[in-house]
Design a protein around this motif. Structure first.
Motif, PDB file in Angstrom:
ATOM      1  N   LEU A   6      50.000  71.659  -7.687  1.00  0.00           N
ATOM      2  CA  LEU A   6      48.988  71.513  -6.701  1.00  0.00           C
ATOM      3  C   LEU A   6      47.579  71.378  -7.585  1.00  0.00           C
ATOM      4  O   LEU A   6      47.462  71.759  -8.613  1.00  0.00           O
ATOM      5  CB  LEU A   6      48.763  72.650  -5.878  1.00  0.00           C
ATOM      6  CG  LEU A   6      50.144  72.853  -4.865  1.00  0.00           C
ATOM      7  CD1 LEU A   6      49.863  74.055  -3.762  1.00  0.00           C
ATOM      8  CD2 LEU A   6      50.606  71.651  -4.209  1.00  0.00           C
ATOM      9  N   CYS A   7      46.780  70.634  -6.847  1.00  0.00           N
ATOM     10  CA  CYS A   7      45.284  70.573  -7.334  1.00  0.00           C
ATOM     11  C   CYS A   7      44.731  72.003  -7.209  1.00  0.00           C
ATOM     12  O   CYS A   7      45.165  72.810  -6.425  1.00  0.00           O
ATOM     13  CB  CYS A   7      44.451  69.496  -6.767  1.00  0.00           C
ATOM     14  SG  CYS A   7      44.153  69.614  -5.105  1.00  0.00           S
ATOM     15  N   GLY A   8      43.591  72.276  -7.626  1.00  0.00           N
ATOM     16  CA  GLY A   8      42.922  73.728  -7.501  1.00  0.00           C
ATOM     17  C   GLY A   8      42.659  73.858  -6.283  1.00  0.00           C
ATOM     18  O   GLY A   8      42.578  74.887  -5.507  1.00  0.00           O
ATOM     19  N   ASP A   9      42.110  72.649  -5.326  1.00  0.00           N
ATOM     20  CA  ASP A   9      41.558  72.849  -4.258  1.00  0.00           C
ATOM     21  C   ASP A   9      42.668  73.092  -3.119  1.00  0.00           C
ATOM     22  O   ASP A   9      42.440  74.117  -2.332  1.00  0.00           O
ATOM     23  CB  ASP A   9      41.008  71.427  -3.751  1.00  0.00           C
ATOM     24  CG  ASP A   9      39.783  71.428  -2.542  1.00  0.00           C
ATOM     25  OD1 ASP A   9      39.259  72.763  -2.406  1.00  0.00           O
ATOM     26  OD2 ASP A   9      39.946  70.577  -1.803  1.00  0.00           O
ATOM     27  N   CYS A  10      43.723  72.494  -3.248  1.00  0.00           N
ATOM     28  CA  CYS A  10      45.050  72.983  -2.187  1.00  0.00           C
ATOM     29  C   CYS A  10      45.600  74.000  -2.683  1.00  0.00           C
ATOM     30  O   CYS A  10      45.714  74.828  -1.640  1.00  0.00           O
ATOM     31  CB  CYS A  10      45.975  71.730  -2.457  1.00  0.00           C
ATOM     32  SG  CYS A  10      45.563  70.089  -1.651  1.00  0.00           S
ATOM     33  N   ASN A  11      45.413  74.504  -3.923  1.00  0.00           N
ATOM     34  CA  ASN A  11      46.273  75.794  -4.136  1.00  0.00           C
ATOM     35  C   ASN A  11      45.344  77.006  -3.896  1.00  0.00           C
ATOM     36  O   ASN A  11      45.766  77.870  -3.169  1.00  0.00           O
ATOM     37  CB  ASN A  11      46.075  75.919  -5.729  1.00  0.00           C
ATOM     38  CG  ASN A  11      47.267  77.056  -6.272  1.00  0.00           C
ATOM     39  OD1 ASN A  11      47.455  77.896  -5.534  1.00  0.00           O
ATOM     40  ND2 ASN A  11      47.806  76.918  -7.297  1.00  0.00           N
ATOM     41  N   LYS A  38      49.816  64.381 -10.028  1.00  0.00           N
ATOM     42  CA  LYS A  38      49.301  63.985  -8.649  1.00  0.00           C
ATOM     43  C   LYS A  38      49.834  65.412  -7.825  1.00  0.00           C
ATOM     44  O   LYS A  38      50.842  65.990  -8.018  1.00  0.00           O
ATOM     45  CB  LYS A  38      50.164  62.757  -8.233  1.00  0.00           C
ATOM     46  CG  LYS A  38      49.687  62.149  -7.085  1.00  0.00           C
ATOM     47  CD  LYS A  38      50.502  60.846  -6.531  1.00  0.00           C
ATOM     48  CE  LYS A  38      49.972  60.031  -5.964  1.00  0.00           C
ATOM     49  NZ  LYS A  38      50.465  58.851  -5.668  1.00  0.00           N
ATOM     50  N   CYS A  39      48.579  65.684  -7.321  1.00  0.00           N
ATOM     51  CA  CYS A  39      49.045  67.046  -6.166  1.00  0.00           C
ATOM     52  C   CYS A  39      49.891  66.772  -5.267  1.00  0.00           C
ATOM     53  O   CYS A  39      49.825  65.487  -4.421  1.00  0.00           O
ATOM     54  CB  CYS A  39      47.632  67.359  -5.665  1.00  0.00           C
ATOM     55  SG  CYS A  39      47.585  68.473  -4.465  1.00  0.00           S
ATOM     56  N   ARG A  40      50.895  67.502  -4.937  1.00  0.00           N
ATOM     57  CA  ARG A  40      51.904  67.276  -4.154  1.00  0.00           C
ATOM     58  C   ARG A  40      51.512  67.533  -2.580  1.00  0.00           C
ATOM     59  O   ARG A  40      52.344  67.446  -1.739  1.00  0.00           O
ATOM     60  CB  ARG A  40      53.007  68.272  -4.537  1.00  0.00           C
ATOM     61  CG  ARG A  40      53.419  67.915  -5.782  1.00  0.00           C
ATOM     62  CD  ARG A  40      54.920  68.274  -6.073  1.00  0.00           C
ATOM     63  NE  ARG A  40      55.150  68.108  -7.771  1.00  0.00           N
ATOM     64  CZ  ARG A  40      56.092  68.575  -8.302  1.00  0.00           C
ATOM     65  NH1 ARG A  40      57.151  69.196  -7.698  1.00  0.00           N
ATOM     66  NH2 ARG A  40      56.416  68.224  -9.447  1.00  0.00           N
ATOM     67  N   ILE A  41      50.189  67.794  -2.466  1.00  0.00           N
ATOM     68  CA  ILE A  41      49.985  67.986  -1.037  1.00  0.00           C
ATOM     69  C   ILE A  41      48.963  66.644  -0.800  1.00  0.00           C
ATOM     70  O   ILE A  41      49.135  65.960   0.072  1.00  0.00           O
ATOM     71  CB  ILE A  41      49.036  69.287  -0.656  1.00  0.00           C
ATOM     72  CG1 ILE A  41      50.427  70.439  -0.827  1.00  0.00           C
ATOM     73  CG2 ILE A  41      48.689  69.208   0.727  1.00  0.00           C
ATOM     74  CD1 ILE A  41      49.720  71.916  -0.380  1.00  0.00           C
ATOM     75  N   CYS A  42      47.779  66.880  -1.446  1.00  0.00           N
ATOM     76  CA  CYS A  42      46.573  65.824  -1.133  1.00  0.00           C
ATOM     77  C   CYS A  42      46.687  64.629  -1.701  1.00  0.00           C
ATOM     78  O   CYS A  42      46.223  63.663  -1.635  1.00  0.00           O
ATOM     79  CB  CYS A  42      45.273  66.388  -1.011  1.00  0.00           C
ATOM     80  SG  CYS A  42      45.004  66.508  -2.896  1.00  0.00           S
ATOM     81  N   GLY A  43      47.748  64.447  -2.993  1.00  0.00           N
ATOM     82  CA  GLY A  43      47.894  63.357  -3.449  1.00  0.00           C
ATOM     83  C   GLY A  43      46.896  62.993  -4.662  1.00  0.00           C
ATOM     84  O   GLY A  43      46.879  61.821  -5.319  1.00  0.00           O
ATOM     85  N   SER A  44      45.988  63.600  -4.607  1.00  0.00           N
ATOM     86  CA  SER A  44      44.716  63.517  -5.871  1.00  0.00           C
ATOM     87  C   SER A  44      45.185  63.785  -7.112  1.00  0.00           C
ATOM     88  O   SER A  44      46.106  64.319  -7.346  1.00  0.00           O
ATOM     89  CB  SER A  44      43.450  64.232  -5.689  1.00  0.00           C
ATOM     90  OG  SER A  44      43.685  65.718  -5.775  1.00  0.00           O
ATOM     91  N   VAL A  45      44.985  62.677  -8.259  1.00  0.00           N
ATOM     92  CA  VAL A  45      45.052  62.881  -9.508  1.00  0.00           C
ATOM     93  C   VAL A  45      44.197  63.619 -10.272  1.00  0.00           C
ATOM     94  O   VAL A  45      42.802  63.234 -10.446  1.00  0.00           O
ATOM     95  CB  VAL A  45      45.512  61.427 -10.040  1.00  0.00           C
ATOM     96  CG1 VAL A  45      45.901  61.467 -11.484  1.00  0.00           C
ATOM     97  CG2 VAL A  45      46.513  60.812  -9.250  1.00  0.00           C
TER      98      VAL A  45
HETATM   99 ZN   LIG Z   1      45.565  68.581  -3.577  1.00  0.00          ZN
END
Ligand SMILES: [Zn+2]
Length: 258
Positions: free
Chosen positions: A69-74, A9-16
Motif C-alpha cells: 500500500l502507498c503511505g496514504d492508504c496505509n 502500484k498501491c493495491r487500493i488506490c492504484g497510485s504508483v
Molecule cells: Zn494507495
C-alpha cells in the motif's frame, strides 16, 4: 541491513510510488514476532508434508505482510479501521485458544461492525494483486470512504476461529478457486488465516466452505457505530497451504492413504 525503497502500484488506490510495509493482519492484532509461535510459518506453494517434517522454527522478525500500500492508504486505513479490528481479534483470542477443534462457540461482543469489515477488505486488497482493485472499483470506494456501505452483493465475507492447538501453518491466499467434485460447484475465494481468525472472501456463487460464519451484514452499520452482536463461530484447523481445513494428523493420514 539497508532498507530499499520499493516502488510499485498501491493495491487500493492504484497510485504508483513508494510502497509501505503493510502488516497482514495488523501488527497490533498479534502479528508480531513476540506472539507468533516459532513453528508456525506462512507457507506458499510447498509440499506441506515436506515442510512439516523439516520445520526450522523460523520467525518473521517483522510480522507477516508485504509492500502493498502507498503511505496514504496505509495510514488512513490504519487509523480508521485497525483499532476496531484489533479489539475484535483480542476479544476472540481466548476462544481460538480454548475451543475444541471443529466445535462451535457462542460469543456476545460490543464491536464496530463496519470498521471491522472495512479492515478485512483492506487486507484482502493487500493479499491480492493490484489488478484486483482495478477490476473492483466499488470495493475501493467502500474502503476509502469511511461512510460508504455499498459493498456489492457478490462479496461474501465469512469468518471462523483459527484452532490454535491443531493448526500448524498460517495461510494467505490471493484469489483462488476450487471445485466440489460431488456437484461440480465452483468456488472463487481469497483467504487470510492467522490466529485468532480465519477470514474468507467469497466472490463466486458458492462459498468455499459453509462452516464459516457469514458476517457480510456488518456492512449495514454506520462508520464508528458500536453494536452488541452475537456470533456463533466454528473452530477450524489449518495444515495445508490452501483450501482445506484439516489437522496435521488428518493430513498425514490422507497422504498415507493416497
Ligand atoms: Zn494507495
Amino acid at each position: 541491513m539497508s532498507r530499499r525503497t520499493i516502488i510499485g502500484k498501491c493495491r487500493i488506490c492504484g497510485s504508483v510510488g513508494p510502497l509501505t510495509y503493510e502488516h497482514i493482519p495488523p501488527e497490533s492484532a498479534f502479528n508480531d514476532q513476540s506472539v507468533l509461535e516459532p513453528n508456525r510459518d506462512l507457507i506458499i506453494g510447498r509440499d506441506t508434508i515436506e515442510y512439516l517434517d523439516n520445520r526450522k522454527g523460523r520467525t518473521n522478525q517483522r510480522g507477516v505482510g508485504g509492500y502493498t500500500l502507498c503511505g496514504d492508504c496505509n495510514s488512513k486505513t490504519g487509523s480508521w479501521y485497525v483499532p476496531a479490528f484489533t479489539d475484535f481479534s483480542h476479544a476472540l483470542y481466548p476462544m481460538c485458544a480454548g475451543l475444541e477443534v471443529y466445535k462451535s462457540g457462542w460469543i456476545t461482543l460490543k464491536i464496530k461492525p463496519l470498521n471491522i469489515l472495512k479492515q478485512i477488505m483492506t487486507m484482502f486488497c493487500s493479499v491480492n494483486s493490484e489488478r484486483y482493485a482495478e477490476v473492483h472499483p466499488e470495493m475501493i470506494r467502500f474502503i476509502l470512504n469511511q461512510e460508504n456501505r455499498a459493498l456489492p452483493d457478490k462479496f461474501r465475507i465469512s469468518i471462523a476461529l483459527y484452532n490454535l492447538e491443531h493448526s500448524v501453518v498460517l495461510r494467505s491466499t490471493g484469489i483462488a478457486s476450487s471445485m466440489d467434485m460431488n456437484n461440480g460447484r465452483l468456488s472463487v475465494f481469497s483467504e487470510i488465516s492467522f490466529p485468532p481468525l480465519i477470514l474468507m472472501l467469497d466472490v463466486g456463487q458458492y462459498p468455499v466452505d459453509e462452516r464459516l460464519t457469514n458476517i457480510t451484514w456488518f456492512k449495514n452499520y454506520n462508520y464508528n457505530e458500536v453494536r452488541s452482536i452475537n456470533l456463533i463461530l466454528k473452530s477450524l484447523p489449518i495444515s495445508t497451504p490452501v483450501g482445506n481445513f484439516l489437522t496435521e494428523t488428518e493430513l498425514r493420514a490422507l497422504y498415507t492413504d493416497s
